[in-house]
Design an enzyme around this catalytic site. Structure first.
Site, mmCIF file in Angstrom:
data_model
loop_
_atom_site.group_PDB
_atom_site.id
_atom_site.type_symbol
_atom_site.label_atom_id
_atom_site.label_comp_id
_atom_site.label_asym_id
_atom_site.label_seq_id
_atom_site.Cartn_x
_atom_site.Cartn_y
_atom_site.Cartn_z
ATOM 1 N N LEU A 99 -23.936 -35.026 -34.743
ATOM 2 C CA LEU A 99 -23.229 -33.793 -35.122
ATOM 3 C C LEU A 99 -22.877 -33.170 -33.596
ATOM 4 O O LEU A 99 -24.019 -32.749 -32.217
ATOM 5 C CB LEU A 99 -24.105 -32.572 -35.464
ATOM 6 C CG LEU A 99 -24.462 -33.461 -37.307
ATOM 7 C CD1 LEU A 99 -25.201 -32.476 -37.840
ATOM 8 C CD2 LEU A 99 -23.137 -33.470 -37.995
ATOM 9 N N PRO A 100 -22.079 -32.205 -32.911
ATOM 10 C CA PRO A 100 -21.201 -31.305 -32.394
ATOM 11 C C PRO A 100 -21.746 -30.535 -31.611
ATOM 12 O O PRO A 100 -21.654 -30.496 -30.504
ATOM 13 C CB PRO A 100 -19.797 -30.986 -32.774
ATOM 14 C CG PRO A 100 -19.583 -31.794 -34.331
ATOM 15 C CD PRO A 100 -20.855 -31.807 -34.858
ATOM 16 N N THR A 159 -26.473 -34.690 -28.787
ATOM 17 C CA THR A 159 -25.754 -33.616 -27.073
ATOM 18 C C THR A 159 -26.405 -31.956 -27.887
ATOM 19 O O THR A 159 -25.495 -32.341 -27.658
ATOM 20 C CB THR A 159 -25.036 -34.112 -26.319
ATOM 21 O OG1 THR A 159 -25.207 -35.780 -26.420
ATOM 22 C CG2 THR A 159 -25.128 -33.728 -25.079
ATOM 23 N N LYS A 218 -30.225 -37.186 -20.472
ATOM 24 C CA LYS A 218 -29.115 -37.679 -20.323
ATOM 25 C C LYS A 218 -28.227 -36.273 -19.604
ATOM 26 O O LYS A 218 -28.048 -36.185 -18.831
ATOM 27 C CB LYS A 218 -28.156 -36.710 -22.377
ATOM 28 C CG LYS A 218 -27.114 -37.351 -22.131
ATOM 29 C CD LYS A 218 -26.548 -37.268 -23.394
ATOM 30 C CE LYS A 218 -24.937 -36.863 -22.694
ATOM 31 N NZ LYS A 218 -23.906 -37.135 -24.525
ATOM 32 N N LYS A 277 -18.848 -29.086 -21.306
ATOM 33 C CA LYS A 277 -19.968 -28.742 -22.774
ATOM 34 C C LYS A 277 -21.242 -29.109 -21.793
ATOM 35 O O LYS A 277 -21.955 -28.524 -21.851
ATOM 36 C CB LYS A 277 -19.498 -29.467 -23.756
ATOM 37 C CG LYS A 277 -20.620 -29.446 -24.925
ATOM 38 C CD LYS A 277 -20.680 -30.148 -26.317
ATOM 39 C CE LYS A 277 -21.578 -30.287 -26.933
ATOM 40 N NZ LYS A 277 -21.667 -31.425 -27.303
#
Lengths: 295, 295, 295, 295
Positions: free
Chosen positions: C65-66, C96, C171, C246
């Protein structure tokens, strides 16, 4: 009244020399531009045929040149002015150059018994014309006292920063800090605007709080907050981006030479370089405000 | 005189409540710390048994809490204060929190017909005690006018920054700029010192030039330049490094949420984090000066 | 072969689900976009009527999901998925999101006896389609071992970074470093170009020296040095500036939460924000090269 | 075999000269340090009485000096080497100096018909001893071809960066980028550690992802990740912080001279200055990792 040699009659030098003439001094001038020499001769100066001629009988020799290489060449080049100055002449270099060059020039002159002060200015072309410049002087106390009345004919605030070279250091510290104030104020105002705040109101609040600084007081970078400053006039200079970038170059050189950490000054320098690379070098330095705008 | 509920009686809240009592208001107070509640009761407040009790008949409810999560929990948590406030109560949140949280709290209250302003303060513990705080208020004009006389009992400068949330935004813009002024002034002074200049003289020159800013005027970070400021007293706070770092965290969140570029603010934040990581979190925020020292 | 629930069939999720179908798993899918659900049903998935339906008998539930708010709402919202998952289901969140949200989700699930790993990916849309993604997994060793074969159907490199949340941290550390490599390489190449060097030759020299890094090897930001990368194709993404911004937002949040000083990461973030504010948000992130160009 | 004059027998120059002797060349050497001249004479070199003596019949003259002022003084000072070089001698300056000085030296020599290349090295003292240095050469193609076999006796990778001065520019671009890689990798690793990640695992993940760079591969700044690098040996150099700071000074000068924006390079320079000011100048440059540590 004194006999004063003046070399370098550009945008700053010419009005400075005029103020010395107006104060009643005997002023002898030289510049590579013959036209401006003739003009000043008509206004009461003696026109000199070459740079060395200005030393003739002078109590003071003042130079106002664009960069260190010109200053070095003038005084220390082949058949330089150093060989033509009398023992009782005091040299006043008003150019903005790096402190190391100012120091080595001062040492070379002192070795020959010639007094020297570095006396860079701030206040711009308008201050030069109005005789309201700020002079920041480096040199011995007795020499400061000797030059102070002369500088008062061209300026309003005359500071004694310390020994030879200290004038350059203090000016460059101030201008580095100024660039940080201008860029930081611009960031803060843009962040407020991006949240819907009125920049006039936000400026008023910060001006009355701990964010107060010279740029908010007298030189707000946001168009329309203060009338009659460059930001309200399409960023017509004023003090050009290119000149601020030059001063920041001197500041970083001074930082490098002294092992000083100046992270905000270095970042500010690079933000001004980004602005130059966008083609805004000839705008007023408050145009850094536009770098933070959403296009 | 008004009936005022007050929640949050810490280092800031307790003296603020005292000033309201001294002004003759009927003040009813709550804090998780029973000791301070008892103290204020002895000084004339009504001690409340729980947070919701402060809403009882109040014209104003004031909260002064450490962070957004406490504010949200107080008003919007299970059986939150929102369910106990009267229609004619005006809520004044004086906590320093992020603008987004202030806005969403304001919206939740307005949906139930309850008026709200965010009114973060500056001026520190000393200002709270002396009643000289600065309040930066966000909210409707009529609500600003209603709360202004109350805030004047606790502060000296009362600004209206804009709509709900604007108080938080303006405060955080100001404090981000303040951190830049402090760090930038420190850099400039250290560079001067590294060149042999006297920091008193350099400060005086910059204060009278375009480097002028609040820190040079009132809060010089170099020990010995101004007596009676934290730098001349081993950096005893004052305004702690940890608190400045917290405010800078809020500033960067505000920048992130609004797509604002704040490179100097972000760098300043990281310099303060370096200082915290050296163990200086409890010192005054002017101790950033020491980060640039040659050890 | 396993029974796998999959929620979130966007640009990344859809091809990932396809690779699971192709590997022979029984895949049951949901997305708010009914069209893509129907498409995947035609390709062999079972179409679910709602999010909770994907939990039905599933060995694994994967979400892609975003942002954190979508993940929280899915699992922990009113009648959230947490109430519909079996004891023996392992949840794999590939979104993420910030590490703190991943940790608190993991704790909420573990409290109910449900296993959880965070497994953010890199490799982009192309890697999702080709099944060559990199997965960076946070969670218990036994859970890592359980999910590894499933992830191998969608990716090539599967790393175990540590406990729950560690996948997100690793990450974001990597992507923050990547932004620094990209911006730093761009600066260095532009400085060479400004001195008249050929960027191909300079790239070759640095690639064989201590400046070597992933961007010089595989993703040179200077047009014409490497064919078939975004810089040689008008900076068509690839990995968009907006997505890098982002991720840098998440990185600075992670720095803030852990008291980490990340001055280069913070500066890089702000350079990307300047690029966004120039209107380049939809370009490939290697377009940071253009920020340093002389216009 | 060639006749080669060699001036500057310091930590780098002496082992370089030894490798030329070992390759069978006729080497004539000079240094102000008579001791090292005698040593090399015992190893097969001809000891020269002064700098100009090395020019005697030489096919190549190589200089390896600490800074631009030494190079300028050697070649262009009073009775400088320029007056003693034959027409068919090729001058190879291996010193790391600013590009502008390299160019002006090259022009002065070319004006007298003497060929010149700048050929700064990387690889450190170990590489000089092992004959595995990297040479980055600026000069005409024919001169590059002429010096390449000589340089191969001292190094492994010989690059041709472009015209005179390009060797210095390319080296400084590379080293500026290296400082960014080292500082950026350090930040990222510390942020991971602050979240509880194992730096070995995080290094492994980033090395196999888009964060890959020379420092992660060969020179990890976190103690214990790679044995036998300076970080695992109390940051014994290696390549000293002071030398990296010197190279960054040259890089910022090159940025200034070319109007290049290098915000990350400038920040990296200032982080290294902070490290120097903490007394770590003699440590290996990977010690920047310790700047980000929580004390």
């Amino acid at each position: 009244m004194a006999k004063i040699g003046f070399i370098g009659l550009g945008n700053m030098g010419a009005p400075m020399a005029r103020n010395l003439i107006a104060a009643g001094h005997q002023v002898q001038v030289f510049d590579l531009n013959q036209h401006v020499v003739s003009q000043l001769a008509e206004e009461g100066a003696r026109a000199c045929k070459n740079a060395n001629d200005v030393a003739e009988g002078a109590n003071f020799v003042i130079s106002m040149l664009p960069a260190a290489k010109h200053v070095q060449s003038l005084y220390l080049g082949d058949d330089g002015l150093i060989n033509h100055l009398g023992d009782d002449t005091i040299v006043i270099d008003c150019s903005t150059i790096d402190a190391a060059s100012a120091k080595s020039l001062g040492e070379a002159l002192m070795d020959k018994g010639i007094a020297f002060v570095d006396a860079p200015v701030s206040g711009g072309v308008a201050g030069a014309a109005a005789g309201t410049l700020t002079f920041i002087v480096g040199g011995a106390q007795e020499h400061f006292e000797a030059v102070e009345p002369i500088l008062q004919n061209m300026g309003k605030n005359i500071f004694h920063a310390g020994a030879i070279g200290a004038g350059q250091v203090a000016k460059i510290c101030n201008n580095m800090l100024l660039s940080i104030l201008m860029a930081g104020t611009s960031e803060a105002l843009q962040m407020g605007i991006n949240h819907g705040l009125d920049p006039k109101i936000l400026s008023e609040i910060m001006l009355n709080s701990s964010g107060r600084n010279w740029t908010l007081e007298l030189y707000n970078p946001c168009p329309g907050v203060i009338d009659s400053v460059p930001s309200s006039n399409q960023y017509q200079p004023g003090f050009m981006v290119d000149l601020m970038a030059k001063d920041l170059g001197l500041a970083l050189e001074a930082a490098q030479n002294s092992g000083s950490a100046t992270p905000l000054g270095a970042l500010s320098k690079n933000l001004y370089t980004l602005l130059q690379n966008q083609g805004a070098g000839a705008k007023d330095f408050s145009a850094i405000f536009t770098l933070f705008e959403k296009k």
